[in-house]
Design a protein around this motif. Structure first.
Motif, mmCIF file in Angstrom:
data_model
loop_
_atom_site.group_PDB
_atom_site.id
_atom_site.type_symbol
_atom_site.label_atom_id
_atom_site.label_comp_id
_atom_site.label_asym_id
_atom_site.label_seq_id
_atom_site.Cartn_x
_atom_site.Cartn_y
_atom_site.Cartn_z
ATOM 1 N N UNK A 29 0.836 -1.209 0.000
ATOM 2 C CA UNK A 29 0.000 0.000 0.000
ATOM 3 C C UNK A 29 0.867 1.254 0.000
ATOM 4 N N UNK A 30 1.918 1.241 0.830
ATOM 5 C CA UNK A 30 2.763 2.431 0.937
ATOM 6 C C UNK A 30 3.350 2.793 -0.427
ATOM 7 N N UNK A 31 3.720 1.783 -1.193
ATOM 8 C CA UNK A 31 4.252 2.045 -2.540
ATOM 9 C C UNK A 31 3.165 2.651 -3.439
ATOM 10 N N UNK A 32 1.940 2.135 -3.302
ATOM 11 C CA UNK A 32 0.837 2.627 -4.143
ATOM 12 C C UNK A 32 0.449 4.067 -3.830
ATOM 13 N N UNK A 33 0.534 4.445 -2.547
ATOM 14 C CA UNK A 33 0.024 5.779 -2.171
ATOM 15 C C UNK A 33 1.103 6.857 -2.147
ATOM 16 N N UNK A 34 2.363 6.483 -2.426
ATOM 17 C CA UNK A 34 3.427 7.490 -2.433
ATOM 18 C C UNK A 34 3.414 8.229 -3.766
ATOM 19 N N UNK A 35 3.189 9.547 -3.678
ATOM 20 C CA UNK A 35 3.030 10.322 -4.923
ATOM 21 C C UNK A 35 4.131 11.371 -5.099
ATOM 22 N N UNK A 36 5.142 11.342 -4.236
ATOM 23 C CA UNK A 36 6.201 12.364 -4.343
ATOM 24 C C UNK A 36 7.021 12.131 -5.617
ATOM 25 N N UNK A 37 7.575 13.223 -6.133
ATOM 26 C CA UNK A 37 8.408 13.117 -7.345
ATOM 27 C C UNK A 37 9.795 12.573 -6.997
ATOM 28 N N UNK A 38 10.217 12.757 -5.731
ATOM 29 C CA UNK A 38 11.533 12.229 -5.322
ATOM 30 C C UNK A 38 11.344 10.839 -4.704
ATOM 31 N N UNK A 39 12.455 10.151 -4.487
ATOM 32 C CA UNK A 39 12.393 8.797 -3.920
ATOM 33 C C UNK A 39 12.205 8.908 -2.407
ATOM 34 N N UNK A 40 10.955 8.822 -1.974
ATOM 35 C CA UNK A 40 10.621 9.059 -0.565
ATOM 36 C C UNK A 40 11.176 7.975 0.344
ATOM 37 N N UNK A 41 11.439 8.381 1.564
ATOM 38 C CA UNK A 41 11.886 7.439 2.596
ATOM 39 C C UNK A 41 10.652 6.734 3.160
ATOM 40 N N UNK A 42 10.767 5.441 3.453
ATOM 41 C CA UNK A 42 9.659 4.701 4.073
ATOM 42 C C UNK A 42 10.029 4.463 5.535
ATOM 43 N N UNK A 43 9.118 4.860 6.427
ATOM 44 C CA UNK A 43 9.420 4.865 7.859
ATOM 45 C C UNK A 43 8.419 4.068 8.672
ATOM 46 N N UNK A 44 8.877 3.625 9.840
ATOM 47 C CA UNK A 44 7.982 2.990 10.816
ATOM 48 C C UNK A 44 7.920 3.872 12.054
ATOM 49 N N UNK A 45 6.723 3.973 12.649
ATOM 50 C CA UNK A 45 6.561 4.610 13.968
ATOM 51 C C UNK A 45 5.980 3.529 14.868
ATOM 52 N N UNK A 46 6.761 3.099 15.861
ATOM 53 C CA UNK A 46 6.374 1.969 16.710
ATOM 54 C C UNK A 46 6.148 2.480 18.132
ATOM 55 N N UNK A 47 4.886 2.432 18.576
ATOM 56 C CA UNK A 47 4.575 2.896 19.941
ATOM 57 C C UNK A 47 4.649 1.716 20.900
#
Length: 230
Positions: A29-47
């Protein structure tokens, strides 16, 4: 601005914000919804269900991402002359001793990781005011104060990251770039999550992994199902 909002709406329609997904699904999903023109960083936020103010509930560690971070990591090795060749051979971008201590005193911090040796730590420790706030202070716990300089440089270059829980009980860490395949993102994310699970403090009570969100720069967060981690 309208096009961006439209893009965001289209992207957000591809998943259900009230649902939690497996790591594999979230990576797709993250790949599908990333619309930036640059190569965005993929991050985790773990609570986490820990109280980071208590020393025995501090969660910090290192993990080597199987597929690296996708970032070019600039490494400075502050070492004695007998270790310079080893650091250079392993791929350190900058190698030296007193000249780099002086440069850092002057405010230079144009690197991502600093590796040093126990015998030099006295000099490096004096740079705490500059290095501390930038998260660059070498630490034996993260393997950046070591006699195995070459190994430490290779690991840092190859996707080793360190993480620690913040005051709010959250660990923020990168698991790659949007250009990675979904499989590679999932493998990197699982490696991070499994490492954090292994580090559960014995004094932490109740649910340990409270929530996990995966997102890319500017994208919405996708909730990851935490059942398998508790």
């Amino acid at each position: 601005m309208a096009t961006l909002t439209k893009k965001r709406k289209t992207a957000d329609a591809k998943f259900d914000a009230t649902k939690s997904y497996s790591v594999d699904e979230a990576s797709k999903i993250v790949k599908e919804i990333t619309t930036t023109k640059f190569d965005a960083s993929v991050d985790l936020a773990i609570r986490l269900g820990v109280d980071p103010r208590k020393a025995n509930q501090m969660v910090r560690g290192t993990v080597t991402l199987p597929h690296g971070t996708g970032k070019t990591v600039r490494v400075l090795a502050i070492v004695t002359p007998d270790k310079e060749a080893e650091a250079k051979a392993a791929g350190a971008d900058y190698v030296g001793l007193d000249e780099y201590i002086e440069k850092i005193k002057g405010g230079w911090t144009d690197v991502d990781v600093i590796i040093t040796m126990p015998s030099v730590m006295g000099k490096v420790g004096a740079l705490g005011r500059v290095l501390g706030p930038r998260g660059l202070m070498p630490n034996p716990k993260t393997g950046t104060v070591t006699m195995e300089v070459g190994k430490a440089v290779t690991e840092s270059k190859g996707g080793k990251i360190d993480f620690k829980v913040d005051k709010a009980g959250i660990i923020h860490t990168s698991v790659g770039k949007a250009s990675f395949s979904a499989d590679k993102l999932a493998e990197n994310a699982n490696e991070v999550l499994q490492t954090i699970v292994k580090l559960k403090p014995s004094s932490a009570k109740g649910t340990y992994v409270k929530s996990v969100f995966m997102s890319s720069t500017m994208s919405a967060g996708i909730q990851v199902d935490t059942k398998s981690f508790n």
